[in-house]
Scaffold this active site. Structure first.
Site: not given
Ligand code: NAD
Length: 244
Positions: A17, A36, A146, A180, A182
């Protein structure tokens, strides 16, 4: 160009996202600063990029010292720890709060002063914190840590919104359904039955599919733009109808 003249920093912009939001904001005219922890993931983004681990206050302060005052900050970094209250480890609990919640405090300490200066100049600035629909708005199994962190993000966001409501600095939380990305693919692959795990994720979405990142970015654009200048302190759901 809904974000013309806006300078917006996004954390966790390497994939998922955060990355889709960085691309969408840049396409709407923003000067995006994509960050990142893993800067190799920032390759290919046509914008300013910086390695930034949001668990390090020193790294955040060092970056803030180099950057202009922000109009927008999207605190997107976060991760999912599995488990009920009976099996979540202390490490997973503490690290979940460290990354999912305290990183937002760290980023606010570093960037809110500049955002307040900017809202004074421009009339508005926008802070967007990544929460989730899952386990904060609606309960799901195996998400004790979470859910607790994402509910905390909503509380923190409302507190920030209340503190600064008269200043033009707005704060909102984003609550997506299952997207959806990674990390979701990684959680599916790591399960004992990946085919069933994917079916289970889809089954909890009443529209019958996972969200794409492009289903989420329109809300990101709205909340970071002045179109939402009368919106603050909200937990904004983009969940495909899960919480109908
Ligand atoms: P993702 O989890 O696939 O990627 C996460 C990114 O965060 C990676 O690029 C990683 O390198 C980076 N990251 C991890 N630790 C870090 C740190 N300490 N400092 C800086 N960057 C860091 O991406 P996503 O699934 O889009 O999730 C992003 C956010 O959206 C998260 O907060 C997640 O909880 C939230 N979210 C995701 C979903 C889902 O279904 N994917 C749903 C609701 C909320």
């Amino acid at each position: 160009m809904r974000l013309a003249n806006k300078t917006i920093l996004i954390t966790a912009a390497g994939q998922g996202i955060g990355r889709a939001s960085a691309i969408a904001c840049a396409a709407q005219g923003a000067k995006v600063i994509a960050t990142d922890r893993d800067d190799s993931l920032l390759a290919g983004l046509d914008m300013e990029t910086h390695a930034l681990d949001v668990t390090s206050q020193a790294d955040i302060a060092a970056l803030a010292a180099k950057l202009p005052d922000l109009d927008g900050l999207f605190n997107c970094a976060g991760y999912v720890a599995n488990g009920t209250v009976l099996d979540v480890t202390d490490h997973d609990w503490d690290f979940s709060f460290e990354l999912n919640v305290k990183s937002m405090l760290r980023m606010c300490r570093a960037f809110v002063p500049g955002m307040l200066r900017q809202s004074g100049r421009a009339g508005t600035a926008s802070l967007l914190n990544m929460a989730s629909m899952a386990s904060s708005i609606k309960g799901f199994p195996n998400r004790a840590a979470y859910g607790a962190t994402k509910a905390a993000v909503i509380g923190l966001t409302k507190a920030i919104a209340a503190d600064y409501v008269t200043t033009g600095l707005r704060a909102n939380a984003l609550c997506p359904g299952t997207v959806d990305t990674p990390s979701l693919r990684g959680r599916i692959a790591a399960s004992s039955d990946p085919v069933q795990a994917e079916k289970d994720f889809i089954a909890r979405q009443p529209m019958g599919r996972l969200a794409l990142t492009d289903d989420i970015t329109p809300m990101v654009l709205f909340l970071l733009s002045d179109e939402s200048k009368f919106v603050s302190g909200q937990a904004c759901l983009v969940d495909g109808g899960v919480t109908i």
